[in-house]
Design an enzyme around this catalytic site. Structure first.
Site, mmCIF file in Angstrom:
data_model
loop_
_atom_site.group_PDB
_atom_site.id
_atom_site.type_symbol
_atom_site.label_atom_id
_atom_site.label_comp_id
_atom_site.label_asym_id
_atom_site.label_seq_id
_atom_site.Cartn_x
_atom_site.Cartn_y
_atom_site.Cartn_z
ATOM 1 N N HIS A 196 -6.054 1.357 5.690
ATOM 2 C CA HIS A 196 -6.306 0.483 6.839
ATOM 3 C C HIS A 196 -7.721 -0.092 6.704
ATOM 4 C CE1 HIS A 196 -6.956 -0.885 10.938
ATOM 5 N NE2 HIS A 196 -5.656 -0.835 11.106
ATOM 6 N N GLU A 241 -3.046 -7.413 7.599
ATOM 7 C CA GLU A 241 -3.882 -7.436 8.798
ATOM 8 C C GLU A 241 -5.239 -8.032 8.454
ATOM 9 O OE1 GLU A 241 -4.325 -3.440 10.410
ATOM 10 O OE2 GLU A 241 -2.796 -3.976 11.834
HETATM 11 O O1 G3P Z 1 -3.330 -1.151 12.807
HETATM 12 C C1 G3P Z 1 -3.150 -2.191 13.730
HETATM 13 C C2 G3P Z 1 -4.444 -2.709 14.193
HETATM 14 O O2 G3P Z 1 -5.410 -2.771 13.180
HETATM 15 C C3 G3P Z 1 -4.328 -4.042 14.882
HETATM 16 O O3 G3P Z 1 -5.300 -4.014 15.876
HETATM 17 O O4 G3P Z 1 -6.042 -4.273 18.185
HETATM 18 O O5 G3P Z 1 -5.596 -6.304 16.774
HETATM 19 O O6 G3P Z 1 -3.678 -4.900 17.588
HETATM 20 P P1 G3P Z 1 -5.143 -4.926 17.181
#
Ligand code: G3P
Length: 242
Positions: free
Chosen positions: A113, A161
């Site tokens: 992550h 992400e």
């Molecule tokens: O692992 C999911 C996370 O990194 C996404 O964060 O707060 O943008 O939904 P968020």
């Protein structure tokens, strides 16, 4: 004729069923938000399990490590670790080998992550160790190049992400649709069985619908749920997009 016993001590590679956690998938990463620790983690996970069951959408949760066994003892939904260390169990202090989360009842772990990054070799070793134990690796990529490289590990799940969108109000599916499209294509070319998830800034059913239109088969989400006035309403909103 029985094959010679494997004296290496390494568990034989075990195949993880494709889409072992379900497809599409809503995976909630609780991170270490104060509202999502201990009893808070249990409350959110219980609501997630209830709404997943009533909507028929596969769901899973990644709590802080100390809460894994609390959730697996109380609930039936898949519980994942947020990180494991690519080390053997044994005389180590403070590390979390995959065997430790397996003993706590976890079904797998996030790997690499962007908030707990690993080197390419650590990422590969972690994914291999998880697979050997029959645990599901959800490998995280910060950009298309990383996704293309990590897809070669043939993980069960790969999540794209973009770090600059994490925790914000702009959803990856509307702010960076081209990134999702590129990752879906890159992963399909290398590892067709890998389920592509996306995350960062996802809040609404429209964000989820858009991500699925682009080819993602699930969502990784955190702050939309952990920072919501009502986790139940936030989860219902996200699930309405599946
Ligand atoms: O692992 C999911 C996370 O990194 C996404 O964060 O707060 O943008 O939904 P968020």
């Amino acid at each position: 004729m029985r094959s010679a016993p494997d004296r290496s001590g390494a568990a034989p590679p075990r195949r993880i069923e494709p889409a072992a956690l379900g497809r599409p998938l809503l995976l909630v990463n609780l991170k270490t938000y104060p509202t999502a620790l201990g009893a808070g983690a249990e409350r959110i996970a219980r609501t997630l399990e209830e709404l997943g069951r009533s909507t028929g959408v596969p769901v899973a949760v990644a709590p802080a490590t100390p809460d894994i066994s609390r959730l697996t003892a109380q609930l039936r939904l898949p519980v994942l670790a947020q990180h494991v260390d690519p080390v053997d169990p044994g005389p180590r202090t403070g590390f979390v080998p995959p065997e430790a989360v397996a003993a706590a009842g976890a079904r797998g772990s996030l790997v690499n992550h962007s908030e707990h990054p690993l080197s390419p070799s650590e990422g590969r070793e972690t994914a291999l160790r998880l697979n050997r134990l029959g645990l599901v690796a959800v490998v995280c990529a910060r950009d298309v190049a990383a996704a293309r490289r990590l897809a070669r590990l043939r993980p069960p799940y790969l999540a794209i992400e973009p770090p600059d969108l994490i925790g914000g109000d702009r959803s990856v599916s509307t702010a960076r649709p081209e990134v999702i499209l590129s990752v879906v294509r890159a992963v399909a070319a290398v590892s067709p069985e890998t389920v592509v998830l996306c995350g960062a800034g996802v809040h609404t059913r429209h964000d989820v619908e858009k991500a699925r239109e682009l080819g993602a088969q699930g969502i990784l989400v955190a702050s939309a749920v952990t920072r919501a006035p009502s986790a139940r309403n936030a989860l219902a909103e996200l699930l309405a997009g599946f």
